[in-house]
Write a protein that holds these residues in place. Structure first.
Motif, PDB file in Angstrom:
ATOM      1  N   PRO A   1      41.810  64.733  -8.509  1.00 18.70           N
ATOM      2  CA  PRO A   1      40.766  64.754  -9.538  1.00 18.70           C
ATOM      3  C   PRO A   1      41.237  64.246 -10.896  1.00 18.70           C
ATOM      4  N   THR A   2      42.542  64.033 -11.047  1.00 18.45           N
ATOM      5  CA  THR A   2      43.056  63.499 -12.305  1.00 18.45           C
ATOM      6  C   THR A   2      43.210  61.985 -12.267  1.00 18.45           C
ATOM      7  N   ASP A   3      42.764  61.350 -11.187  1.00 21.81           N
ATOM      8  CA  ASP A   3      42.896  59.906 -11.029  1.00 21.81           C
ATOM      9  C   ASP A   3      41.697  59.202 -11.656  1.00 21.81           C
TER      10      ASP A   3
ATOM     11  N   GLU B   1      45.919  53.390   0.083  1.00 20.48           N
ATOM     12  CA  GLU B   1      45.384  53.043  -1.244  1.00 20.48           C
ATOM     13  C   GLU B   1      44.587  54.239  -1.768  1.00 20.48           C
ATOM     14  N   PRO B   2      45.250  55.155  -2.487  1.00 18.96           N
ATOM     15  CA  PRO B   2      44.609  56.399  -2.907  1.00 18.96           C
ATOM     16  C   PRO B   2      43.377  56.231  -3.805  1.00 18.96           C
ATOM     17  N   GLU B   3      43.265  55.110  -4.482  1.00 18.93           N
ATOM     18  CA  GLU B   3      42.082  54.888  -5.315  1.00 18.93           C
ATOM     19  C   GLU B   3      41.427  53.567  -4.935  1.00 18.93           C
ATOM     20  N   PRO B   4      40.791  53.532  -3.768  1.00 21.19           N
ATOM     21  CA  PRO B   4      40.230  52.275  -3.275  1.00 21.19           C
ATOM     22  C   PRO B   4      39.041  51.803  -4.103  1.00 21.19           C
ATOM     23  N   SER B   5      38.955  50.506  -4.266  1.00 16.47           N
ATOM     24  CA  SER B   5      37.802  49.904  -4.943  1.00 16.47           C
ATOM     25  C   SER B   5      36.648  49.823  -3.947  1.00 16.47           C
ATOM     26  N   ARG B   6      35.467  49.573  -4.458  1.00 18.10           N
ATOM     27  CA  ARG B   6      34.298  49.401  -3.591  1.00 18.10           C
ATOM     28  C   ARG B   6      34.544  48.239  -2.628  1.00 18.10           C
TER      29      ARG B   6
ATOM     30  N   ALA C   1      38.245  60.244  -2.277  1.00 18.92           N
ATOM     31  CA  ALA C   1      39.414  59.775  -3.029  1.00 18.92           C
ATOM     32  C   ALA C   1      39.516  60.513  -4.358  1.00 18.92           C
ATOM     33  N   ALA C   2      38.387  60.723  -5.029  1.00 22.63           N
ATOM     34  CA  ALA C   2      38.394  61.440  -6.309  1.00 22.63           C
ATOM     35  C   ALA C   2      38.775  62.904  -6.113  1.00 22.63           C
TER      36      ALA C   2
END
Length: 163
Positions: A60-62, A22-27, A55-56
């Motif tokens: 960096p464009t996510d 999950e490349p952009e995990p939530s908290r 993750a950012a």
């Protein structure tokens, strides 16, 4: 990652596995991934922040990763960092309703924290709320009740004293 792992090693392994799937995990996703690790140091907020930062950095464009990092900063009370990251997320994805919503909340917290500049922060919050209100009807992540709530928030905030 099993519950027998403890401390930082288990957390690093859990974080790596999470970012791989999950490349952009939530908290919430990060907390769930770390939940099986035994740790008594109380560093979870800093660890969550570090995972969001990583993750950012990976992309960096996510905008989603950037907004997630902003949410962590916000939860830690680092409002200036949160605002900067929400704004970066919006720059990356101008129609990102949740980022406008979350930015409005951060501006409201700045308004409370800095009464002498309350008008400035209220005006910024209103601008962000209005953009969220404009975008929300077309965003499947926002229900009709959410849109109504945003409208009510705009109305309430508009009636607050100018400072």
């Amino acid at each position: 990652i099993g519950t027998s792992r403890g401390g930082i090693v288990g957390m690093i392994m859990a974080a790596k596995a999470l970012i791989d799937r999950e490349p952009e995990p939530s908290r919430e996703g990060i907390l769930a991934a770390l939940s099986g690790n035994l740790c008594r140091c109380g560093a979870y907020p800093r660890i969550v922040k570090a995972i969001q930062e990583q993750a950012a950095k990976l992309d960096p464009t996510d905008a989603g990763a950037r907004n997630g990092l902003a949410n962590v900063h916000h939860a830690l009370g680092r409002l200036d960092d949160a605002i900067a990251d929400y704004r970066r997320a919006i720059t990356l994805a101008p129609r990102y309703t949740a980022a406008h919503h979350d930015l409005a909340l951060a501006y409201e917290d700045k308004m409370k924290a800095h009464p002498s500049a309350a008008k400035r922060w209220r005006d910024k919050a209103l601008t962000s709320w209005r953009e969220a209100y404009r975008l929300a009807p077309d965003d499947p992540g926002f229900s009709a009740n959410d849109v109504l709530g945003i409208g009510q928030r705009i109305d309430w905030l508009s009636r607050q004293p100018a400072g």
